[in-house]
Design an enzyme around this catalytic site. Sequence first.
Site: not given
Ligand code: AP5
Length: 214
Positions: A13, A88, A127, A161, A172
């Site tokens: 994402k 979410r 990552r 992270r 997660r």
């Molecule tokens: P990346 O693009 O970073 O993936 P992502 O889907 O953004 O993954 P996240 O881990 O950031 O999502 P998340 O939803 O768990 O975390 P968030 O920060 O929102 O890609 C991941 C890796 O893959 C990278 O190394 C990238 O280079 C690689 N990659 C990407 N595309 C690729 C491809 N095509 N091929 C190969 N490699 C590839 O949330 C963190 C925490 O915050 C949550 O756990 C929760 O505690 C809290 N939180 C955030 N939002 C909310 C909410 N709305 N409600 C409640 N809690 C929340």
Amino acid sequence: MRVVLLGAPGSGKGTQAKLMVEHYGVPQISTGDLLRASVKSGTELGKRAKVAMDNGDLVADDIIIGMIAERMKDDDTKDGFIFDGFPRTIPQARALDNIFDEMHHPLGHALLIDVDAELLIKRISGRLTCGNCGQMYNDFFSPPAKEGVCDKCDSDNLIKRADDNEKTVRHRVEIYNEQTRPVIGYYDAQRKVVKVEGVGDIDDVFARVKDALR
Ligand code: AP5
């Protein structure tokens, strides 16, 4: 453009949102990034959020909804935005619908990035993010040209992270299946969901994203 990005942790994402920002010229609003900034600056909100984030649990809906309502007041959201990691839960999706009603603008699409669970674990545990410019890398799939140094800005501040360890990632993914998957059904009922295959080269995935949003 008013888009919600859906997909499991590690589905890409954030990666696709950054390409969309460059291509479509609208801001990325990542609740994960907003929360991490609050944790870093030690605000009351950050202190409340940190425990849940470190455990891989979701932060309380009232915190998230309040944070989004504030962010939506900024001028740069007038012509559109890309939500990354929000909504979410069903209560978050309902709150967002209320915001859209107040704006008199409907959501365009809920874009679902689909990736197999085992690949997610590898993507997240590999990552790295540049602490200076935000460029993303992956130890397994897309490492920087020079180990430990950002290709884009030359910084040696490549960060892992705190919640990117295998145990937390598995949790997660479970939380995603229990609490976030129902959001796909919520938007499906509104006929807003478009799905793209998230496996393959990052630019190929982005080409699919552009096609899906056309
Ligand atoms: P990346 O693009 O970073 O993936 P992502 O889907 O953004 O993954 P996240 O881990 O950031 O999502 P998340 O939803 O768990 O975390 P968030 O920060 O929102 O890609 C991941 C890796 O893959 C990278 O190394 C990238 O280079 C690689 N990659 C990407 N595309 C690729 C491809 N095509 N091929 C190969 N490699 C590839 O949330 C963190 C925490 O915050 C949550 O756990 C929760 O505690 C809290 N939180 C955030 N939002 C909310 C909410 N709305 N409600 C409640 N809690 C929340």
